[in-house]
Structure formats: C-alpha cells, structure tokens
Write a protein that holds these residues in place. Sequence first.
Motif, short mmCIF file in Angstrom:
data_model
loop_
_atom_site.label_atom_id
_atom_site.label_comp_id
_atom_site.label_asym_id
_atom_site.label_seq_id
_atom_site.Cartn_x
_atom_site.Cartn_y
_atom_site.Cartn_z
N ALA A 17 3.38 -13.71 60.13
CA ALA A 17 2.32 -12.94 59.46
C ALA A 17 2.20 -11.57 60.09
O ALA A 17 2.06 -10.56 59.38
N ASP A 18 2.26 -11.51 61.42
CA ASP A 18 2.20 -10.21 62.13
C ASP A 18 3.39 -9.35 61.77
O ASP A 18 3.26 -8.14 61.55
N ALA A 19 4.57 -9.95 61.67
CA ALA A 19 5.78 -9.20 61.33
C ALA A 19 5.70 -8.67 59.90
O ALA A 19 6.13 -7.55 59.63
N ALA A 20 5.14 -9.46 58.99
CA ALA A 20 5.01 -9.03 57.59
C ALA A 20 4.04 -7.85 57.48
O ALA A 20 4.27 -6.92 56.70
N HIS B 91 6.74 -29.88 72.43
CA HIS B 91 5.49 -29.35 71.87
C HIS B 91 5.26 -30.05 70.54
O HIS B 91 6.21 -30.34 69.81
N ASP B 92 4.00 -30.27 70.21
CA ASP B 92 3.74 -30.92 68.93
C ASP B 92 3.99 -29.94 67.79
O ASP B 92 3.86 -28.73 67.93
N ILE B 93 4.37 -30.47 66.65
CA ILE B 93 4.81 -29.67 65.51
C ILE B 93 3.70 -28.76 64.98
O ILE B 93 3.96 -27.64 64.55
N ASP B 94 2.46 -29.20 65.04
CA ASP B 94 1.36 -28.39 64.52
C ASP B 94 1.18 -27.11 65.33
O ASP B 94 0.98 -26.03 64.75
N ALA C 279 4.17 -24.80 64.55
CA ALA C 279 4.03 -24.22 63.21
C ALA C 279 2.98 -23.11 63.20
O ALA C 279 3.19 -22.05 62.59
N ALA C 280 1.87 -23.33 63.88
CA ALA C 280 0.81 -22.31 63.94
C ALA C 280 1.31 -21.04 64.63
O ALA C 280 1.04 -19.92 64.18
#
Length: 109
Positions: free
Chosen positions: A103-106, A89-92, A95-96
């Motif tokens: 963010a959901d966990a926070a 899979h590409d890194i972008d 990362a997304a």
Amino acid sequence: MAAKMPGPLLISIIGGLTFPPEVAMASSVDLGEKLEAIVGRLVKSGRYNSRSEILREGVRLIDERETRLAALDASIARGLDDAARGRVHDIDSVAATLDARYADAAKAG
C-alpha cells in the motif's frame, strides 16, 4: 609400459569446465533419431557451427540447472531448519506487513 601423466594435469573439454583425464568422456555419443534431427537442424540453420558446440551448450545448461537446484535444495533445508527451531511467523501478521508495504509503495508510485 604406458607413460604416466603429470599429477595435476586437467583437460578442458566443455566451455571452461575442467575435468581430470579419468573423467573425460568419449568423443562419440548416440543421441537417437529425434535428438540427432534436432542437432542436424540447428547446425544446418547456422545457429551452431558443429555437433560439439551443441553438446557443449547442452552440458553447460545442465550444469547451470544443477547449480540452481542445489541452491534451491539448500534454501529449502534452511527453511525447514528454521521451522523446526520455531523461527516462524503466523500468516496473518505476515499478510498484514506485506499489505502495508505494498500500500505504501502504491502511494509512492
């Protein structure tokens, strides 16, 4: 003529590990001055009861490390195989996905 040992006989010499008689080690080892001092200090401190106990612990730790290294080698081989087969899979996008997950966990925490 020497007596022949029974076929499947195993000798237990190191904390639960068993070895066929032909693999059993000699009972004396030369550790050198530095390691002998460490062994002496550990026995004197009472942490270990004997030199043999320390050597068994050392061999057990080496065995654990070798097991972990073998698992790591297998994981690396699987990863390289995946890459060679194009399962990447590409890194972008990775990362997304991770950014969204954290963010959901926070927000939930």
